[in-house]
Motif scaffolding. Sequence first.
Motif, PDB file in Angstrom:
ATOM      1  N   ASP A 124      14.637  -5.464 -99.852  1.00 16.49           N
ATOM      2  CA  ASP A 124      14.683  -4.180 -99.266  1.00 16.49           C
ATOM      3  C   ASP A 124      13.886  -4.135 -97.536  1.00 16.49           C
ATOM      4  OD1 ASP A 124      15.484  -2.531-101.280  1.00 16.49           O
ATOM      5  OD2 ASP A 124      14.233  -1.681-101.395  1.00 16.49           O
ATOM      6  N   ALA A 125      12.944  -4.867 -97.853  1.00 14.91           N
ATOM      7  CA  ALA A 125      11.843  -5.181 -96.213  1.00 14.91           C
ATOM      8  C   ALA A 125      13.203  -5.805 -95.600  1.00 14.91           C
ATOM      9  CB  ALA A 125      10.877  -6.101 -96.804  1.00 14.91           C
ATOM     10  N   ILE A 126      13.299  -7.416 -96.119  1.00 16.11           N
ATOM     11  CA  ILE A 126      14.773  -7.446 -95.600  1.00 16.11           C
ATOM     12  C   ILE A 126      15.963  -6.763 -94.807  1.00 16.11           C
ATOM     13  CG2 ILE A 126      16.614  -9.708 -95.146  1.00 16.11           C
ATOM     14  CD1 ILE A 126      14.880 -10.996 -97.353  1.00 16.11           C
ATOM     15  N   ALA A 127      16.255  -5.682 -95.703  1.00 18.45           N
ATOM     16  CA  ALA A 127      17.501  -5.095 -94.671  1.00 18.45           C
ATOM     17  C   ALA A 127      17.006  -3.962 -93.943  1.00 18.45           C
ATOM     18  CB  ALA A 127      18.155  -3.938 -95.610  1.00 18.45           C
ATOM     19  N   TRP A 128      16.129  -3.146 -94.447  1.00 20.40           N
ATOM     20  CA  TRP A 128      14.803  -2.719 -93.099  1.00 20.40           C
ATOM     21  C   TRP A 128      14.658  -3.370 -91.752  1.00 20.40           C
ATOM     22  CZ3 TRP A 128      10.510  -1.834 -90.060  1.00 20.40           C
ATOM     23  CH2 TRP A 128      10.493  -0.485 -89.937  1.00 20.40           C
ATOM     24  N   THR A 129      14.089  -3.921 -91.752  1.00 18.85           N
ATOM     25  CA  THR A 129      13.719  -5.019 -90.794  1.00 18.85           C
ATOM     26  C   THR A 129      15.305  -5.572 -89.339  1.00 18.85           C
ATOM     27  OG1 THR A 129      11.857  -6.019 -91.452  1.00 18.85           O
ATOM     28  CG2 THR A 129      11.986  -7.123 -89.448  1.00 18.85           C
ATOM     29  N   ALA A 130      15.951  -5.773 -90.838  1.00 18.74           N
ATOM     30  CA  ALA A 130      16.897  -6.218 -89.608  1.00 18.74           C
ATOM     31  C   ALA A 130      17.939  -5.132 -89.243  1.00 18.74           C
ATOM     32  CB  ALA A 130      18.216  -6.761 -91.389  1.00 18.74           C
ATOM     33  N   ALA A 131      17.796  -3.954 -89.385  1.00 17.76           N
ATOM     34  CA  ALA A 131      18.232  -3.029 -88.695  1.00 17.76           C
ATOM     35  C   ALA A 131      17.523  -2.712 -87.180  1.00 17.76           C
ATOM     36  CB  ALA A 131      18.034  -1.854 -89.362  1.00 17.76           C
ATOM     37  N   ARG A 132      16.005  -2.785 -87.602  1.00 21.27           N
ATOM     38  CA  ARG A 132      15.241  -2.808 -86.294  1.00 21.27           C
ATOM     39  C   ARG A 132      15.924  -3.873 -85.456  1.00 21.27           C
ATOM     40  NH1 ARG A 132      10.733   0.098 -86.681  1.00 21.27           N
ATOM     41  NH2 ARG A 132      11.065  -0.181 -84.247  1.00 21.27           N
ATOM     42  N   LYS A 133      15.393  -4.806 -85.609  1.00 19.94           N
ATOM     43  CA  LYS A 133      15.855  -6.176 -84.848  1.00 19.94           C
ATOM     44  C   LYS A 133      16.873  -5.653 -84.271  1.00 19.94           C
ATOM     45  CE  LYS A 133      16.768  -9.135 -88.123  1.00 19.94           C
ATOM     46  NZ  LYS A 133      16.732 -10.549 -89.171  1.00 19.94           N
ATOM     47  N   ALA A 134      17.757  -5.180 -84.083  1.00 18.85           N
ATOM     48  CA  ALA A 134      19.183  -5.031 -83.721  1.00 18.85           C
ATOM     49  C   ALA A 134      18.350  -4.023 -81.756  1.00 18.85           C
ATOM     50  CB  ALA A 134      20.628  -3.427 -84.026  1.00 18.85           C
ATOM     51  N   THR A 135      17.371  -3.408 -82.372  1.00 18.56           N
ATOM     52  CA  THR A 135      16.844  -2.426 -81.053  1.00 18.56           C
ATOM     53  C   THR A 135      15.537  -3.589 -79.969  1.00 18.56           C
ATOM     54  OG1 THR A 135      15.194  -1.561 -81.914  1.00 18.56           O
ATOM     55  CG2 THR A 135      17.027  -0.516 -82.287  1.00 18.56           C
ATOM     56  N   PHE A 136      15.333  -4.705 -80.878  1.00 27.70           N
ATOM     57  CA  PHE A 136      14.785  -6.071 -80.234  1.00 27.70           C
ATOM     58  C   PHE A 136      14.946  -6.231 -78.422  1.00 27.70           C
ATOM     59  CE2 PHE A 136      12.270  -8.346 -83.719  1.00 27.70           C
ATOM     60  CZ  PHE A 136      12.333  -6.897 -84.312  1.00 27.70           C
ATOM     61  N   THR A 137      13.978  -6.351 -78.066  1.00 28.03           N
ATOM     62  CA  THR A 137      14.144  -6.548 -76.741  1.00 28.03           C
ATOM     63  C   THR A 137      13.352  -7.854 -76.392  1.00 28.03           C
ATOM     64  OG1 THR A 137      12.890  -5.341 -75.570  1.00 28.03           O
ATOM     65  CG2 THR A 137      15.137  -4.186 -75.343  1.00 28.03           C
ATOM     66  N   VAL A 138      13.385  -8.544 -75.594  1.00 37.64           N
ATOM     67  CA  VAL A 138      12.233  -9.129 -74.640  1.00 37.64           C
ATOM     68  C   VAL A 138      11.483  -8.598 -74.428  1.00 37.64           C
ATOM     69  CG1 VAL A 138      11.567 -11.282 -73.880  1.00 37.64           C
ATOM     70  CG2 VAL A 138      13.812 -11.352 -74.000  1.00 37.64           C
ATOM     71  N   ASP A 139      10.719  -7.633 -74.162  1.00 31.96           N
ATOM     72  CA  ASP A 139       9.871  -7.299 -73.378  1.00 31.96           C
ATOM     73  C   ASP A 139       9.112  -6.036 -74.662  1.00 31.96           C
ATOM     74  OD1 ASP A 139       9.995  -8.404 -71.118  1.00 31.96           O
ATOM     75  OD2 ASP A 139      10.755  -5.596 -69.716  1.00 31.96           O
ATOM     76  N   ASP A 140      10.033  -6.142 -75.509  1.00 33.33           N
ATOM     77  CA  ASP A 140       9.048  -5.123 -76.739  1.00 33.33           C
ATOM     78  C   ASP A 140       8.569  -6.179 -77.402  1.00 33.33           C
ATOM     79  OD1 ASP A 140       8.511  -3.356 -79.468  1.00 33.33           O
ATOM     80  OD2 ASP A 140      10.810  -4.745 -80.082  1.00 33.33           O
ATOM     81  N   VAL A 141       9.173  -6.938 -77.742  1.00 32.58           N
ATOM     82  CA  VAL A 141       8.622  -8.171 -78.676  1.00 32.58           C
ATOM     83  C   VAL A 141       7.359  -9.249 -77.943  1.00 32.58           C
ATOM     84  CG1 VAL A 141       9.530 -10.868 -79.814  1.00 32.58           C
ATOM     85  CG2 VAL A 141      11.031  -9.047 -79.987  1.00 32.58           C
ATOM     86  N   ALA A 142       7.796  -9.162 -77.272  1.00 36.78           N
ATOM     87  CA  ALA A 142       5.738 -10.089 -76.410  1.00 36.78           C
ATOM     88  C   ALA A 142       5.151  -8.907 -76.603  1.00 36.78           C
ATOM     89  CB  ALA A 142       6.096 -10.256 -75.416  1.00 36.78           C
ATOM     90  N   ALA A 143       5.312  -7.552 -75.746  1.00 39.69           N
ATOM     91  CA  ALA A 143       4.184  -6.314 -76.614  1.00 39.69           C
ATOM     92  C   ALA A 143       3.671  -7.067 -77.471  1.00 39.69           C
ATOM     93  CB  ALA A 143       4.751  -5.500 -75.326  1.00 39.69           C
ATOM     94  N   ARG A 144       4.552  -6.587 -78.547  1.00 37.27           N
ATOM     95  CA  ARG A 144       3.633  -6.709 -79.459  1.00 37.27           C
ATOM     96  C   ARG A 144       3.315  -8.010 -80.007  1.00 37.27           C
ATOM     97  NH1 ARG A 144       7.461  -6.482 -83.210  1.00 37.27           N
ATOM     98  NH2 ARG A 144       9.297  -6.429 -82.227  1.00 37.27           N
TER      99      ARG A 144
END
Length: 437
Positions: free
Chosen positions: A92-112
């Motif tokens: 479930d964690a892999i599936a939930w995160t896979a859905a969230r990855k579709a919204t990732f941007t370089v700036d978002d990842v870099a900030a977190r």
Amino acid sequence: MILARARRLRDAHLVDVHVHGGRVAAVVPSGTPAPVPADARADARADARADVPDDEVLDLGGRVLLPGLVESHLHLDKAWLGGPPGGANLADAIAWTAARKATFTVDDVAARAEHVARLGLALGSTTVRAHTEVDPGVGLVGVEGVLTAAARLAGQVRVQVAVFPQEGLDARPGTLDLVRAALRLPGTTVGGCPYVEATRADAERHVTTVLDLAEEHGVPADLHLDLADDADDDRFTLAEHVAAAVEARGLHGRVAVGHVTTLAALPRDRRARVLDRLAAAGVTVTVLPATDLHLSGRRDEVNVRRGVAPLRDLWAAGVPVAVSSNNVRNAFTPTGRADLLDIALLAARVGHVSEQHELDLLVDAVTTVGARLVDPGAVVGVEPGAAANLTVLDTTDPGALLLDQPSRHLVLRDGAVVAGTGAAGPARTTTALAAVT
């Protein structure tokens, strides 16, 4: 620079640690002069991080001095994402995160990523191996975001990216090309996740591919492995296979496996055989208690399993053991603050650790063992020749540092003070201090 009146782990007496050119040049009994190499000042001028005079003294007053803490297995790209209500098992964690990855941007990842790395820096972590996902959905966005954060953190935290096919290689066609593209970028190494493949044969092929890439690029390999409550599914019993493959390739000391929770589910004789193979191959097991406790035993109604690799058995067999945070505040681990001493204490609690020598091994697990994973063959620790990545704890009692969880008085990266509660005004002189025991 001299770090005077320092107390190292396992040392009975105080020492003075001499730092030149961003490295530990000498460790001597406190108050003892140390010879300075003729080229030390030239080295210091050439080193951008050697920004304090060679004769400056920081008086540590008997405080404990550790090597810089090392997050040897941390997911910066998906840190601080939150998670589904009620938590999740692994799938479930892999599936939930896979859905969230579709919204990732370089700036978002870099900030977190930068946020979490700075949390860790304030708590003594000067090095991170960041397992960072690639697949046809997210592409190289996660890798580019973490490398952007790494550039912002330069001179404070070293970030090594382990390119990580979380959703598989055969299971997600096109991922291998992305892994290869990411490995052409500076500061990367190769990760793996064989248990997400469809069959045992596919999982073994995944291992082969990862080790092939490690050899091809001359980098270490780091595999997520055997993360399950039991050994019923043979995709989650690959540790012995990995050890044999590492031995066959002569990759001793260059491969790590994280999680490996099914070791705890094996009969004792079979577990002993697997541990002997891991030890012989020099494969490091990275124990990840915060995540594994959260994910394990989800279907157990009574006698809920801990699901954590057996620390004391690993040590007894001679297997190198690292400990790391793995995830911070996401679907895999909803808690955490990138505090490795807290994670080491959690490992002690769940691993039935109580003896002083075992507590000291847990300190090694978040310092020197992790440093060897990131830089195989390098000199590590508070030792001559090692990089001066150091953490000063606000305690004079090394035996109780995990139990007391003291504040981080100073954090140094390559010999420069970069964080710590005492960073604004540590005691400084220009003459050596008398020995104190």
